[in-house]
Design a protein around this motif. Structure first.
Motif, mmCIF file in Angstrom:
data_model
loop_
_atom_site.group_PDB
_atom_site.id
_atom_site.type_symbol
_atom_site.label_atom_id
_atom_site.label_comp_id
_atom_site.label_asym_id
_atom_site.label_seq_id
_atom_site.Cartn_x
_atom_site.Cartn_y
_atom_site.Cartn_z
ATOM 1 N N GLY A 196 1.079 -1.198 -0.218
ATOM 2 C CA GLY A 196 -0.129 0.299 -0.531
ATOM 3 C C GLY A 196 0.950 1.381 -0.334
ATOM 4 O O GLY A 196 1.725 1.443 0.589
ATOM 5 N N CYS A 197 0.600 2.321 -1.282
ATOM 6 C CA CYS A 197 0.981 3.223 -1.038
ATOM 7 C C CYS A 197 0.549 4.547 -1.756
ATOM 8 O O CYS A 197 -1.345 4.799 -1.914
ATOM 9 N N GLU A 198 0.262 5.946 -0.605
ATOM 10 C CA GLU A 198 -1.138 6.155 -0.716
ATOM 11 C C GLU A 198 -0.161 7.657 -1.865
ATOM 12 O O GLU A 198 -1.622 7.677 -3.126
ATOM 13 N N THR A 199 0.385 8.298 -1.284
ATOM 14 C CA THR A 199 0.831 9.747 -2.224
ATOM 15 C C THR A 199 2.197 8.802 -3.732
ATOM 16 O O THR A 199 2.292 8.117 -3.552
ATOM 17 N N GLU A 200 1.699 9.799 -4.741
ATOM 18 C CA GLU A 200 2.365 9.101 -5.987
ATOM 19 C C GLU A 200 4.064 9.061 -5.587
ATOM 20 O O GLU A 200 4.413 8.696 -6.096
ATOM 21 N N GLU A 201 4.047 10.396 -4.166
ATOM 22 C CA GLU A 201 5.704 10.723 -4.462
ATOM 23 C C GLU A 201 6.387 9.199 -3.015
ATOM 24 O O GLU A 201 7.155 8.514 -4.065
ATOM 25 N N GLU A 202 5.226 8.299 -2.506
ATOM 26 C CA GLU A 202 5.514 7.508 -1.537
ATOM 27 C C GLU A 202 5.711 6.019 -2.817
ATOM 28 O O GLU A 202 6.289 5.781 -2.986
ATOM 29 N N ASN A 203 4.806 6.851 -3.278
ATOM 30 C CA ASN A 203 4.804 5.395 -4.888
ATOM 31 C C ASN A 203 6.207 4.921 -5.571
ATOM 32 O O ASN A 203 6.746 4.854 -5.367
ATOM 33 N N ALA A 204 6.294 6.607 -5.715
ATOM 34 C CA ALA A 204 7.953 6.527 -6.807
ATOM 35 C C ALA A 204 9.084 6.092 -5.875
ATOM 36 O O ALA A 204 9.867 5.120 -6.051
ATOM 37 N N ARG A 205 9.180 6.661 -5.016
ATOM 38 C CA ARG A 205 10.228 6.073 -3.528
ATOM 39 C C ARG A 205 10.035 5.110 -3.770
ATOM 40 O O ARG A 205 11.787 4.288 -2.993
ATOM 41 N N ARG A 206 9.314 4.376 -2.783
ATOM 42 C CA ARG A 206 9.551 3.403 -2.284
ATOM 43 C C ARG A 206 9.961 2.258 -3.875
ATOM 44 O O ARG A 206 10.242 1.267 -3.482
ATOM 45 N N ALA A 207 9.444 2.140 -4.791
ATOM 46 C CA ALA A 207 9.609 1.920 -5.794
ATOM 47 C C ALA A 207 11.550 1.580 -6.248
ATOM 48 O O ALA A 207 11.921 1.014 -6.538
ATOM 49 N N VAL A 208 11.649 2.834 -5.974
ATOM 50 C CA VAL A 208 12.902 3.493 -6.338
ATOM 51 C C VAL A 208 13.568 2.389 -5.135
ATOM 52 O O VAL A 208 14.912 1.676 -5.305
ATOM 53 N N ALA A 209 13.368 2.331 -3.915
ATOM 54 C CA ALA A 209 14.071 1.932 -2.545
ATOM 55 C C ALA A 209 14.155 0.826 -3.062
ATOM 56 O O ALA A 209 15.128 -0.265 -3.077
ATOM 57 N N MET A 210 13.298 0.123 -3.257
ATOM 58 C CA MET A 210 13.327 -1.500 -3.627
ATOM 59 C C MET A 210 14.439 -1.993 -4.110
ATOM 60 O O MET A 210 14.708 -2.580 -4.505
ATOM 61 N N VAL A 211 14.808 -1.267 -5.052
ATOM 62 C CA VAL A 211 15.650 -1.444 -6.295
ATOM 63 C C VAL A 211 16.887 -1.133 -5.949
ATOM 64 O O VAL A 211 17.783 -2.560 -5.541
ATOM 65 N N HIS A 212 17.003 0.221 -4.828
ATOM 66 C CA HIS A 212 18.274 0.015 -3.856
ATOM 67 C C HIS A 212 18.552 -1.373 -3.427
ATOM 68 O O HIS A 212 19.674 -1.362 -2.658
ATOM 69 N N GLU A 213 17.527 -1.719 -2.490
ATOM 70 C CA GLU A 213 17.788 -2.579 -1.361
ATOM 71 C C GLU A 213 17.423 -3.752 -1.792
ATOM 72 O O GLU A 213 17.804 -4.963 -0.748
#
Lengths: 301, 301
Positions: B73-90
């Protein structure tokens, strides 16, 4: 509004118009073929300027009697271009046409301040008329050949020229789409800012006889479905009659893509001159060039 | 070199590759459909970020079991984008993919200096791969979506990115055509001057693994016949593998013309990132988006 080049030809044929062309650099098979075809259809007479021996030989190869033409010997490209434009000035021809010579030499004569064919304060622009078979309609792309990086004032004149031509095509109130890469205004993309200025000019009554919209991506300018999908409600969206290009290269590449990838028929026309000026490209086929003649005859009706 | 998207798909299927996508803004039927299709083909697994209720409902409507996916679950567009990129980093995902969110929010996360996916000194660029059915080959158009008015240094990186991708496509020494409106250098048309600089850079060994030519009109870049007719002998003339656009609008309009007028299949790909980044357009069909996934898998092989 005309939907095909055939409809335009039919209209011109039934109008009974007949004009005299001064074909400069006439020692060019494609250009000469287009003129011969127009003459056989009863639409034009012609003076043929250039290397007379070669012109005579080309006419023979086309089984075309030479006595229907006036052959005028010209040596250099400059002389060719100057003589053709001068003939129009002196009333000895109605429109010059470019054969085998550099565009620069031709345009130099057309744009000459004293002897040229541009009205004071006018702007010469080019427009490509496209026959969009699938949709059964035509639209213009402007400018694809003359103005390199027009500013807002120049774009206003480019729009005026194209709108006047659209009226000739039977489109009473053309939809003008100022095309860019995006639909939102971005100061880093000049065409988006210019779109707003041009829309405002239209609202102020400075651009009569048309509806101006934009900035629009090409998809939203030409496809109602794409416009709806993106929620674009611009008045010119989806079915634009005139597509105003951001700058020369975009227009040039788009027009060539229409020919080389989409295989659509198109013809270029010069706009903004006192009398029609026929200027086709070296890679145009005789059919293209014949359509170019038709465009100029339409402008002369 | 691959000649069709089907050939690319076949190659990827037989390579046995399997990557994990982080689809951000996954509550979007077209994007989700493309991911589901890729998963069914055995090419990807996926984390689906966004409004989980909507995502679950979309999966049900596609008869796709939810337990094969991780829903986040992600609410804002910013959260959506940040989480996806962070997942790749991690290391929790291999590549982010853009679903229903603004390009700006997505790119902000991708380009973030600390957490983003761009190498230092690198340049992000976009390229559109086109399947030219009539000629039985593919070519790239770059840049059609990211760089607004790249200078020579940026264009060098745009060429590098596209050449690297061409190698992935099996084209060992791509012909790079720097496209403009004309074939002669004109200081008033920047792309003609840049063409000379890029050709020189190639000769100096600064752009290895390719042949750079230009300035070329689109006709001479893609058609041997047009090049011959105009007497153009440029090494990239007639059969260019990479068409470098003068600026963003020209690329964008050309690419859209390829879809809307020529009806050719194409897919956009982002280049220059550390890991593949999938970024398709809102008006792309599920098929387009699936091809976008294939491009990124090819880049990840």
């Amino acid at each position: 509004m005309f939907r095909t080049f055939d409809e335009i030809e039919h209209h011109i044929l039934s109008s009974g118009v007949k004009k005299r062309i001064a074909l400069t650099g006439a020692h060019d098979s494609y250009s000469l073929e287009a003129v011969v075809h127009a003459k056989r259809r009863g639409l034009v007479t012609a003076a043929l300027l250039g290397r007379v021996d070669e012109i005579a030989s080309l006419l023979r190869s086309m089984d075309e009697p030479q006595d229907g033409y006036e052959l005028i010997g010209c040596e250099t490209e400059e002389e060719n271009a100057r003589r053709a434009v001068a003939m129009v000035h002196e009333g000895k021809a109605d429109m010059p046409m470019k054969g085998l010579l550099q565009t620069s030499a031709y345009m130099h004569a057309v744009l000459d301040k004293n002897m040229g064919l541009l009205p004071q304060g006018g702007l010469l622009s080019q427009s490509t008329l496209v026959e969009w078979t699938k949709e059964g309609r035509m639209f213009q792309i402007t400018d694809c050949a003359i103005n390199i990086a027009p500013d807002v004032q120049q774009k206003k004149k480019i729009v005026e020229n194209a709108v006047r031509f659209a009226h000739r095509l039977g489109c009473e109130c053309p939809k003008v789409a100022v095309v860019s890469a995006v639909e939102v205004v971005n100061p880093k993309i000049p065409s988006t800012v210019e779109a707003v200025a041009l829309k405002q000019a239209c609202r102020n009554g400075e651009l009569p006889g048309c509806i101006v919209g934009g900035p629009l991506g090409l998809d939203n300018a030409v496809s109602l479905q794409a416009a709806r999908h993106k929620g674009v409600t611009d008045p010119a969206a989806g079915s634009a009659d005139i597509l105003v290009m951001p700058e020369l290269c975009a227009g040039n590449i788009f027009t060539k893509s229409i020919t080389f990838f989409a295989g659509l028929r198109s013809a270029g026309v010069l706009l903004g001159t006192i009398t029609p000026v026929i200027a086709t490209s070296r890679t145009d086929t005789p059919e293209n060039k014949y359509h170019g003649i038709l465009m100029s005859l339409l402008n002369a009706l």
